[in-house]
Design an enzyme around this catalytic site. Structure first.
Site, mmCIF file in Angstrom:
data_model
loop_
_atom_site.group_PDB
_atom_site.id
_atom_site.type_symbol
_atom_site.label_atom_id
_atom_site.label_comp_id
_atom_site.label_asym_id
_atom_site.label_seq_id
_atom_site.Cartn_x
_atom_site.Cartn_y
_atom_site.Cartn_z
ATOM 1 C CD GLU A 105 -2.788 -0.773 2.246
ATOM 2 O OE1 GLU A 105 -2.090 -1.586 2.734
ATOM 3 O OE2 GLU A 105 -4.191 -0.917 2.266
ATOM 4 C CD GLU A 125 -3.163 -6.351 4.036
ATOM 5 O OE1 GLU A 125 -3.469 -7.444 2.886
ATOM 6 O OE2 GLU A 125 -2.400 -5.152 4.525
HETATM 7 N N1 T1G Z 1 4.336 -7.620 11.699
HETATM 8 C C1 T1G Z 1 5.084 -7.726 13.235
HETATM 9 N N2 T1G Z 1 5.932 -9.012 12.604
HETATM 10 C C2 T1G Z 1 5.895 -9.893 11.341
HETATM 11 C C3 T1G Z 1 5.504 -9.550 10.258
HETATM 12 C C4 T1G Z 1 4.684 -8.298 10.713
HETATM 13 N N3 T1G Z 1 3.903 -8.037 9.852
HETATM 14 N N4 T1G Z 1 6.112 -10.825 9.542
HETATM 15 C C5 T1G Z 1 6.521 -11.414 10.027
HETATM 16 N N5 T1G Z 1 6.895 -10.635 11.450
HETATM 17 C C6 T1G Z 1 7.567 -11.081 12.011
HETATM 18 C C7 T1G Z 1 7.771 -12.864 12.461
HETATM 19 O O1 T1G Z 1 6.476 -12.452 13.529
HETATM 20 C C8 T1G Z 1 8.567 -13.596 12.728
HETATM 21 O O2 T1G Z 1 9.156 -12.993 13.933
HETATM 22 C C9 T1G Z 1 9.833 -12.908 11.791
HETATM 23 O O3 T1G Z 1 8.930 -11.710 11.329
HETATM 24 C C10 T1G Z 1 10.363 -13.855 10.463
HETATM 25 O O4 T1G Z 1 8.611 -13.574 10.376
HETATM 26 C C11 T1G Z 1 -2.312 -1.335 7.294
HETATM 27 C C12 T1G Z 1 -2.883 -3.376 9.011
HETATM 28 C C13 T1G Z 1 7.726 -11.415 4.989
HETATM 29 C C14 T1G Z 1 6.404 -13.374 3.999
HETATM 30 O O5 T1G Z 1 0.313 -10.447 6.489
HETATM 31 O O6 T1G Z 1 3.479 -13.646 5.455
HETATM 32 O O7 T1G Z 1 -0.005 -4.436 6.619
HETATM 33 O O8 T1G Z 1 9.327 -15.294 14.669
HETATM 34 O O9 T1G Z 1 9.481 -16.096 9.442
HETATM 35 O O10 T1G Z 1 9.528 -16.879 6.544
HETATM 36 O O11 T1G Z 1 -3.310 -2.638 5.772
HETATM 37 O O12 T1G Z 1 6.494 -13.060 7.612
HETATM 38 O O13 T1G Z 1 11.431 -13.872 14.216
HETATM 39 O O14 T1G Z 1 9.753 -13.287 16.599
HETATM 40 O O15 T1G Z 1 7.507 -15.181 8.101
HETATM 41 O O16 T1G Z 1 10.773 -15.208 5.487
HETATM 42 C C15 T1G Z 1 0.174 -7.294 6.441
HETATM 43 C C16 T1G Z 1 3.024 -11.450 7.064
HETATM 44 C C17 T1G Z 1 0.008 -7.129 7.492
HETATM 45 C C18 T1G Z 1 2.590 -10.105 6.127
HETATM 46 C C19 T1G Z 1 8.250 -13.441 5.174
HETATM 47 N N6 T1G Z 1 1.222 -8.625 5.815
HETATM 48 N N7 T1G Z 1 4.575 -11.664 7.285
HETATM 49 O O17 T1G Z 1 8.486 -14.068 6.040
HETATM 50 O O18 T1G Z 1 9.579 -15.066 7.574
HETATM 51 S S1 T1G Z 1 -0.979 -6.162 7.528
HETATM 52 C C20 T1G Z 1 1.791 -10.071 6.217
HETATM 53 C C21 T1G Z 1 4.637 -12.992 6.312
HETATM 54 C C22 T1G Z 1 -1.268 -4.353 6.973
HETATM 55 C C23 T1G Z 1 -2.444 -2.889 6.575
HETATM 56 C C24 T1G Z 1 -2.215 -3.405 7.309
HETATM 57 C C25 T1G Z 1 5.757 -13.286 6.113
HETATM 58 C C26 T1G Z 1 7.090 -12.760 5.538
HETATM 59 P P1 T1G Z 1 9.775 -14.098 14.934
HETATM 60 P P2 T1G Z 1 9.292 -15.440 8.990
HETATM 61 P P3 T1G Z 1 9.930 -15.487 6.230
#
Ligand code: T1G
Length: 692
Positions: A105, A125
């Site tokens: 975004e 999301e």
């Molecule tokens: N927020 C906080 N922590 C996150 C995070 C996030 N969005 N994404 C990953 N982590 C942490 C995860 O808990 C882990 O922590 C570490 O990063 C590595 O993650 C307004 C509101 C990006 C594809 O849903 O899909 O944006 O265990 O093991 O395999 O519209 O992480 O090391 O302490 O998964 O390389 C939308 C979620 C948010 C993406 C990377 N975004 N993340 O995969 O690493 S809502 C998502 C993923 C939003 C807006 C809305 C995957 C990844 P720790 P990992 P990875």
């Protein structure tokens, strides 16, 4: 600041530097705004490039901030995007690795976007029970068109950046290094005016209303208990039918409503729980791993064959050992048949099938497996048999090989003691069908070496399993809890229920399958065998005898076309059985229990709180490392409804004092011995706390 600023000649580069995924937490958001304002104030700067450090551009908003004041603390993500979009100088998003959620975004708010191939582009999301809340539902359809954008938003599925080349999402695909390419692009457009804004693009579609109605009907049919998918459609519909800012407002309202829902909180809990499960407090994350280049499996039965498939699916050669040729041939044939079924469903190509089958070798000789890096025993669940196997493995396996048992209840320490290398012994409890179920209980023996534990946890990820560490006890985490669940199911029959009523009530709560349908599927004789052992080992543990009576009649379930239910040839539907229902009513009379009407609420509470209470005991004893691990076990191995987040999360949602009150109520019933409240539950309830 987790966003840095550097001028490269007349181009300002703002780097998102908030490892591990450049989550758009408050400090990163503030850093971007400061950087843009600094570039706008600097006359020598002609354009601005946003780029991510490390893994990729950005994984989105920082989910950990949700439902905390920080999430909306200015500059909010909306403010950041507004500052970027209204900047008087061109802002270019330079994307690699991933641009997901709020990260995408943010990029959509920029005037231009460039990317290298291989980046994951997504608005995921919906998988967290929400929807893109910073303009994604309004801008993505403007650059990709209504249909492709709607599919990405409702599914949350990533698309690789090169697949989106040539759309309005990317102004240029960069070959070679991203930053130099982005800088060169920036210099090329620095003086171009007016600055293009995604919000100004019209969404053209021949029959938008018709398509959106079709989308509503399709999504409603599959969304189940989750409200977010349908709201995604409504937000995108607003992008089509409303002015941009009006659509943005609708998106915002829908987002704020969804982020408060219990379903979203459950999904966010599961997201972090899955990642927390791979962390073992006393095993450093950088523990050197043992190389796993080859594997062996002992036993080519249903479990052994399924386990072998997991290795083949991950490209790891595996040798399957059996005692007799016909058993080995049967096992290998079953594996091939499983792959052929997957191919028929389009999940596998012929070439992949051959490649995977080619990685599985059968043998009758222990000598053939000595060089494997890990061996997993999947033989009959009897300690004497395990002893024979592990003494043999101790003889033939090379030093440093990991010796794992797929036992579902036996003592891993006792098994380790059959060898001279207990430090290399571990439990790897797969769930049937082993090539399908995601859960892998990793049972840590008293002497299991830390590098063995770390290696098997890493292997779980490689074979696409959710690994959860369990200590050694009867039934580990999952089966120990399910035993209490099944005990209550039996008592409910004695007190007035019939199998179909119990199953329907808990399936309405969200379980994939109730206890009696599940038992008929797995085989009632399995529980019978375990109970017979229990009657000797733990005479104080009471069970309803109805299940034994069922088995004495040979009603083992689907495999005998009769169990708690009746079955017809070729039809997996469970038909209530008059014979069994009569037997249940007669049994109540025999034991002098006056049958009564039992409501669905009591059924669900007794089944679920039996899990919660045993889970609390398991936590207290340190068998499970954390409550969210117990949730992961139940979400990935026992069909607990995802929208409720797992038994421990559900108990937190209900409130532990309410759970405790209900348990105390049931302790006044027929079986007080089955309702000894766990001290941890009592303490947390008294302190007004939760498990998680
Ligand atoms: N927020 C906080 N922590 C996150 C995070 C996030 N969005 N994404 C990953 N982590 C942490 C995860 O808990 C882990 O922590 C570490 O990063 C590595 O993650 C307004 C509101 C990006 C594809 O849903 O899909 O944006 O265990 O093991 O395999 O519209 O992480 O090391 O302490 O998964 O390389 C939308 C979620 C948010 C993406 C990377 N975004 N993340 O995969 O690493 S809502 C998502 C993923 C939003 C807006 C809305 C995957 C990844 P720790 P990992 P990875």
């Amino acid at each position: 600041m987790t966003a840095t600023y550097q001028a490269h000649g007349d181009i300002a580069v703002i780097t998102l530097a908030n490892p591990p995924v450049n989550g758009l937490g408050h400090s990163t958001r503030a850093g971007i705004v400061d950087g843009v304002n600094r570039a706008l104030d600097d006359a020598s700067i002609k354009a601005i490039v946003l780029v991510g450090e490390g893994k990729g551009f950005s994984g989105g908003a920082d989910i950990r901030e949700f439902n905390t004041p920080k999430a909306l603390q200015e500059p909010s993500l909306h403010t950041v995007i507004r500052v970027v979009e209204s900047a008087a100088k061109p802002v270019i998003a330079a994307i690699h690795g991933m641009a997901m959620g709020g990260g995408l975004e943010l990029a959509l708010g920029c005037h231009y976007r460039v990317a290298v191939a291989g980046a994951q582009i997504a608005l995921p999301e919906v998988k967290l029970g929400i929807l893109p809340g910073a303009g994604g539902t309004q801008r993505l359809p403007r650059v990709l068109g209504l249909e492709q954008a709607l599919n990405m938003i409702v599914s949350g599925t990533p698309v690789r950046s090169e697949k989106l080349a040539g759309t309005k999402l990317f102004d240029q695909m960069i070959d070679g290094d991203l930053l130099p390419g982005a800088l060169s692009f920036a210099r090329g457009i620095a003086d171009r005016r007016p600055l293009p804004k995604v919000r100004d693009i019209r969404i053209a579609h021949a029959n938008a209303d018709g398509y959106l109605q079709f989308a509503r009907n399709t999504v409603r049919a599959v969304a189940g208990p989750f409200p977010a998918p349908l709201q995604c459609v409504e937000a995108v519909a607003a992008a089509v039918g409303k002015k941009f800012d009006d659509g943005l407002k609708i998106e915002r309202d829908l987002f704020l409503a969804l982020v408060q829902t219990p379903e979203s909180k459950a999904l966010r809990h599961a997201f972090f729980a899955e990642r927390a499960a791979s962390k073992i407090p006393d095993v450093p994350a950088d523990t050197p791993l043992r190389a796993i280049r080859s594997a062996a499996v002992i036993g080519a039965g249903t479990m052994g064959g399924g386990i072998a498939m997991n290795f083949a699916n991950a490209g790891i050669p595996v040798t399957l050992l059996e005692m007799k040729q016909d058993a080995l041939d049967k096992g290998l044939a079953t594996i091939r048949k499983n792959y052929e079924n997957s191919m028929k469903k389009g999940k596998l190509t012929q070439e992949q099938l051959e490649q995977r089958v080619g990685l599985i070798t059968g043998t009758l000789s222990y000598e053939a497996i000595g060089s494997a890096d890990i061996v997993i025993e999947a033989v009959f669940e009897d300690m004497a048999v395990k002893e024979t196997v592990f003494r043999k493995l101790d003889e033939v396996m090379k030093p440093g090989a990991i010796l794992a048992s797929n036992t579902s209840t036996l003592d891993v320490d006792q098994i380790a003691a059959f060898t001279k290398r207990p430090q290399d012994v571990i439990g790897t409890h797969f769930f049937s069908p082993a090539n399908v179920m995601k859960l892998l209980e990793i049972v840590r023996g008293a002497q299991t070496a830390k590098d063995v534990l770390a290696t098997v946890m890493d292997l779980a990820k490689k074979i696409r399993k959710t690994g959860v560490v369990s200590g050694v006890c009867d039934g580990f985490i999952g089966n120990r809890m399910v035993e209490q669940y099944i005990r209550q199911a039996g008592f409910l029959l004695e007190e007035g229920c019939l199998p179909a009523q119990v199953d329907k009530a808990i399936e309405k709560f969200g379980f994939a399958m109730g206890p009696f349908r599940m038992s008929d599927l797995a085989g009632n004789d399995i529980g019978w065998y375990i109970r017979k052992r229990r009657y000797v080992e733990k005479p104080d543990v009471t069970y309803s005898k109805i299940a034994d009576k069922l088995c004495e009649r040979g009603r083992f379930g689907q495999k005998t076309s009769a169990g708690w239910y009746d079955y017809k040839a070729g039809d997996r539907k469970a038909y209530p059985s008059d014979e069994v229902n009569r037997m249940i009513v007669e049994h109540s009379a025999e034991i002098g229990v006056q049958r009564r009407k039992v409501g669905d609420e009591e059924i669900v509470e007794r089944l679920v709180y039996a899990l919660v209470n045993e889970g609390a005991h398991i936590l207290e004893e340190g068998i499970a490392l954390r409550a969210s691990d117990i949730d992961m076990v139940y979400l990935t191995g026992y069909g607990f409804p995802l929208f409720r987040g797992g038994p421990m999360f559900h108990a937190d949602t209900v409130g532990l004092s309410n759970v405790l009150m209900a348990i105390r109520q049931y302790a006044k019933g027929q079986h007080p011995e089955a309702w000894k409240a766990a001290p941890l539950l009592e303490r947390l309830a008294a302190e007004g706390k939760g498990f998680n």
